[in-house]
Write a protein that holds these residues in place. Sequence first.
Motif, PDB file in Angstrom:
ATOM      1  N   VAL A   1     -30.950 -29.535  -4.491  1.00  0.00           N
ATOM      2  CA  VAL A   1     -30.987 -30.545  -3.430  1.00  0.00           C
ATOM      3  C   VAL A   1     -29.998 -30.200  -2.318  1.00  0.00           C
ATOM      4  CG1 VAL A   1     -30.497 -32.961  -2.895  1.00  0.00           C
ATOM      5  CG2 VAL A   1     -31.824 -32.376  -4.939  1.00  0.00           C
ATOM      6  N   ILE A   2     -28.779 -29.846  -2.694  1.00  0.00           N
ATOM      7  CA  ILE A   2     -27.761 -29.508  -1.684  1.00  0.00           C
ATOM      8  C   ILE A   2     -28.190 -28.281  -0.876  1.00  0.00           C
ATOM      9  CG2 ILE A   2     -25.386 -28.715  -1.367  1.00  0.00           C
ATOM     10  CD1 ILE A   2     -24.613 -30.459  -3.759  1.00  0.00           C
ATOM     11  N   SER A   3     -28.728 -27.264  -1.577  1.00  0.00           N
ATOM     12  CA  SER A   3     -29.177 -26.050  -0.878  1.00  0.00           C
ATOM     13  C   SER A   3     -30.304 -26.362   0.092  1.00  0.00           C
ATOM     14  CB  SER A   3     -29.640 -25.006  -1.902  1.00  0.00           C
ATOM     15  OG  SER A   3     -28.595 -24.645  -2.779  1.00  0.00           O
TER      16      SER A   3
ATOM     17  N   GLY B   1     -34.575 -32.861   5.648  1.00  0.00           N
ATOM     18  CA  GLY B   1     -34.186 -32.230   4.382  1.00  0.00           C
ATOM     19  C   GLY B   1     -33.901 -33.231   3.291  1.00  0.00           C
ATOM     20  N   LEU B   2     -33.236 -34.355   3.665  1.00  0.00           N
ATOM     21  CA  LEU B   2     -32.904 -35.384   2.674  1.00  0.00           C
ATOM     22  C   LEU B   2     -34.167 -36.054   2.132  1.00  0.00           C
ATOM     23  CD1 LEU B   2     -30.740 -37.065   1.231  1.00  0.00           C
ATOM     24  CD2 LEU B   2     -30.753 -38.607   3.209  1.00  0.00           C
ATOM     25  N   ILE B   3     -35.064 -36.450   3.034  1.00  0.00           N
ATOM     26  CA  ILE B   3     -36.297 -37.115   2.596  1.00  0.00           C
ATOM     27  C   ILE B   3     -37.145 -36.161   1.759  1.00  0.00           C
ATOM     28  CG2 ILE B   3     -38.440 -38.187   3.386  1.00  0.00           C
ATOM     29  CD1 ILE B   3     -36.898 -39.114   5.873  1.00  0.00           C
ATOM     30  N   GLY B   4     -37.268 -34.917   2.225  1.00  0.00           N
ATOM     31  CA  GLY B   4     -38.053 -33.939   1.470  1.00  0.00           C
ATOM     32  C   GLY B   4     -37.450 -33.617   0.118  1.00  0.00           C
TER      33      GLY B   4
ATOM     34  N   ILE C   1     -31.048 -29.317   1.564  1.00  0.00           N
ATOM     35  CA  ILE C   1     -30.545 -30.107   2.697  1.00  0.00           C
ATOM     36  C   ILE C   1     -29.745 -29.222   3.651  1.00  0.00           C
ATOM     37  CG2 ILE C   1     -29.016 -32.000   3.353  1.00  0.00           C
ATOM     38  CD1 ILE C   1     -29.801 -33.412   0.782  1.00  0.00           C
ATOM     39  N   LEU C   2     -28.946 -28.310   3.082  1.00  0.00           N
ATOM     40  CA  LEU C   2     -28.132 -27.421   3.914  1.00  0.00           C
ATOM     41  C   LEU C   2     -29.012 -26.486   4.744  1.00  0.00           C
ATOM     42  CD1 LEU C   2     -25.304 -26.469   4.679  1.00  0.00           C
ATOM     43  CD2 LEU C   2     -25.383 -24.881   2.741  1.00  0.00           C
ATOM     44  N   LEU C   3     -30.071 -25.921   4.125  1.00  0.00           N
ATOM     45  CA  LEU C   3     -30.959 -25.027   4.860  1.00  0.00           C
ATOM     46  C   LEU C   3     -31.693 -25.776   5.972  1.00  0.00           C
ATOM     47  CD1 LEU C   3     -32.527 -22.845   2.003  1.00  0.00           C
ATOM     48  CD2 LEU C   3     -30.930 -22.103   3.779  1.00  0.00           C
ATOM     49  N   CYS C   4     -32.142 -26.986   5.681  1.00  0.00           N
ATOM     50  CA  CYS C   4     -32.839 -27.781   6.699  1.00  0.00           C
ATOM     51  C   CYS C   4     -31.903 -28.156   7.842  1.00  0.00           C
ATOM     52  CB  CYS C   4     -33.433 -29.037   6.070  1.00  0.00           C
ATOM     53  SG  CYS C   4     -34.746 -28.705   4.877  1.00  0.00           S
ATOM     54  N   THR C   5     -30.653 -28.477   7.508  1.00  0.00           N
ATOM     55  CA  THR C   5     -29.678 -28.811   8.546  1.00  0.00           C
ATOM     56  C   THR C   5     -29.368 -27.599   9.417  1.00  0.00           C
ATOM     57  OG1 THR C   5     -28.713 -30.459   7.056  1.00  0.00           O
ATOM     58  CG2 THR C   5     -27.400 -29.811   8.970  1.00  0.00           C
ATOM     59  N   LEU C   6     -29.211 -26.432   8.772  1.00  0.00           N
ATOM     60  CA  LEU C   6     -28.968 -25.209   9.540  1.00  0.00           C
ATOM     61  C   LEU C   6     -30.163 -24.850  10.405  1.00  0.00           C
ATOM     62  CD1 LEU C   6     -27.164 -23.002   6.843  1.00  0.00           C
ATOM     63  CD2 LEU C   6     -26.137 -24.176   8.796  1.00  0.00           C
ATOM     64  N   GLY C   7     -31.366 -25.160   9.912  1.00  0.00           N
ATOM     65  CA  GLY C   7     -32.563 -24.891  10.698  1.00  0.00           C
ATOM     66  C   GLY C   7     -32.641 -25.706  11.971  1.00  0.00           C
ATOM     67  N   ALA C   8     -31.906 -26.800  12.023  1.00  0.00           N
ATOM     68  CA  ALA C   8     -31.908 -27.659  13.212  1.00  0.00           C
ATOM     69  C   ALA C   8     -30.860 -27.253  14.241  1.00  0.00           C
ATOM     70  CB  ALA C   8     -31.678 -29.112  12.793  1.00  0.00           C
ATOM     71  N   LEU C   9     -30.017 -26.285  13.941  1.00  0.00           N
ATOM     72  CA  LEU C   9     -28.918 -25.932  14.849  1.00  0.00           C
ATOM     73  C   LEU C   9     -29.417 -25.340  16.162  1.00  0.00           C
ATOM     74  CD1 LEU C   9     -26.207 -24.459  12.439  1.00  0.00           C
ATOM     75  CD2 LEU C   9     -26.155 -26.624  13.677  1.00  0.00           C
TER      76      LEU C   9
ATOM     77  N   VAL D   1     -28.627 -31.409 -14.680  1.00  0.00           N
ATOM     78  CA  VAL D   1     -28.142 -32.151 -13.509  1.00  0.00           C
ATOM     79  C   VAL D   1     -27.519 -31.206 -12.479  1.00  0.00           C
ATOM     80  CG1 VAL D   1     -26.560 -33.949 -12.726  1.00  0.00           C
ATOM     81  CG2 VAL D   1     -27.793 -34.225 -14.885  1.00  0.00           C
ATOM     82  N   SER D   2     -26.761 -30.217 -12.957  1.00  0.00           N
ATOM     83  CA  SER D   2     -26.118 -29.289 -12.021  1.00  0.00           C
ATOM     84  C   SER D   2     -27.154 -28.471 -11.252  1.00  0.00           C
ATOM     85  CB  SER D   2     -25.162 -28.363 -12.776  1.00  0.00           C
ATOM     86  OG  SER D   2     -25.861 -27.637 -13.781  1.00  0.00           O
ATOM     87  N   ASP D   3     -28.247 -28.090 -11.921  1.00  0.00           N
ATOM     88  CA  ASP D   3     -29.315 -27.352 -11.236  1.00  0.00           C
ATOM     89  C   ASP D   3     -29.983 -28.219 -10.175  1.00  0.00           C
ATOM     90  OD1 ASP D   3     -28.804 -25.154 -12.757  1.00  0.00           O
ATOM     91  OD2 ASP D   3     -30.483 -25.442 -14.137  1.00  0.00           O
TER      92      ASP D   3
END
Length: 443
Positions: A413-415, A356-359, A417-425, A406-408
Motif C-alpha cells: 500500500v505504501i509503495s 493512489g489512496l483510493i486505488g 501510494i508513493l508511486l502514484c504521488t511521485l507520478g503527479a510531480l 500485515v507487513s507485506d
Amino acid sequence: MLYELFLAFRYLKPRRNAVSLITLTSILGVTLGVMVLLVVMAVMSGFSGEMKEKLIETQAHFQIYGPRGPIYDTDFQRIQEALARHDATGTPVIQSSVLVQYAATNRLGRKTQQLDTQCMLFAASSEALIEHLHLDQYIKAGSLRLDYDFDTDAHYAVISTYMARRWQLEVGDTFLVHSAKNLTDLVKFNAEGGIELNDDSTAYLPAEFTVAGIYELGKSDFDQMVFFAGPGDAADLLFEPDRITGVYPCATAVYGWGPDPFDQQTMLNELAVELNGFRIVGWEDANRNFLEVLEVEKLMMFFLLIFIVLVAAFSITNTLITSVYQKTREIGLLKALGCTDRAVMRIFVLQGFLVGLIGSVSGTILGCLVIRFRQNILDFASMVSGQELFPRKFYFFDHLPAQIVVSDVAFIVISSILLCTLGALIPALRASRLQPSEALRYE
C-alpha cells in the motif's frame, strides 16, 4: 492545506465526463495492481509458511548423526543426557532407501510382480510417531501398529494412500521390502566392466510386511515415498550386528525436538560443543537451499508485479497533465487571488495521492476477497479450462495456500501510494509554473 485538499478531491470529479473516465481508469489500474500484488504475495507467503510447517511435521527440529555412522544405545544415552539439559527431547530413528516388491494386477487381470525403487523406510517407536509427528491423526484406514506380532509372526507397516493405490494394497495385505545393501552384495563388476554374481554372496530373503494402517499427511512428496515400520524390523533388514558386541545399532540418526524450532541456533551450538564428534543439523540448514529459493521467488515476484502499479502511476501522470491543460483558467484565477506556486503544486500532488489512496484501499479489499475465495476461483477456472491448475503431483499441497502478512500489505500500500504521488510531480510542477497573465489572457 484544507482548501488544497478540497480542490484536489473536487478535481477528481470534474463536470467533463472524459476526464472522469480517465480518472476512473487510473484508479482502476492502481486497484488491479495492488490486488494482484497482494494475492501473489499472500500465496507466496502461504506456500512458504505451509512448507515450513510440513517440513517440521515430517522431519524434526534438528537431527543428530553419529561420528561413525550408525548410533548405538550407549551413544543415544549420551545424547539424551545432553538434550535434557536444554529442555529438548529426542528419539532414535532408522531411515533408509529401500526397494518394495508388490503384486499388481495388469490389464489382462493377471498378478505380476512389480518393483518400486523410490521408497523410504522410516522406523521409530509408535509412541514417538504419535507424540512428535502426530501420525495417529493422519491415519485414514487401519491403525498405527508397528510392533512385531509373535502370535501370527507378522511384521507391520503403515503406508500412505498414494502407495495403497499404486501398490493395490489394503489393510491386511502384504508386500516385500528389499535392502539396497543386500541387493548390491549379490553382484560385482568384473574386469571387463560387466556384472556377475559375487562369489562371497549368500542368498537372502526379503522382509515381508503386513499393512496395518494407511495414512495421508497431505505433503505429496512425503506421501509418495515414505512408509513406516517398527525399529526392530528395520534393524533386522538394514543392519548387521556389531562384530564385538553382537548388538544391532539402534538408529541411523536421532531426531530431536526443542522448545522453539524457529529460535534454536544457540541451543544447537551448545549441543555441538557438548556432543563433540556428532553432527547436528537443524531443519532450516537441512532445507536451506529450498527455503532460500522460496524467498528469492517471492522477492522476484514483487519486483516484477510492482511494474503494474508503475504503469498505473504513469497513467496518473497522463491524467493530471490533461487536467492541468483543461484547468489552465482555474489555475490562473487561483494565482490571481493569491495562491502560491507551492499551493498549486500541492493541489495536484494531493490529487495523485488521493488516486493512489483510493486505488490502494479498493485493491486491498478486492485482493482480500480473492484470497478468501481463492479455492472456489481455482476450482471454477479448472472446470472451465478442463485442466487441473494446481496438480498435487507437482506441488506439496492439495489446496492453494495463502497467508496475508500485515507487513507485506503495508509495504504494498505504501509503495503504491508513493508511486502514484511521485507520478503527479511532473504535472504539478507544470501547473505551479503557469503565470496568471498567460493563463487568463484569452479568457
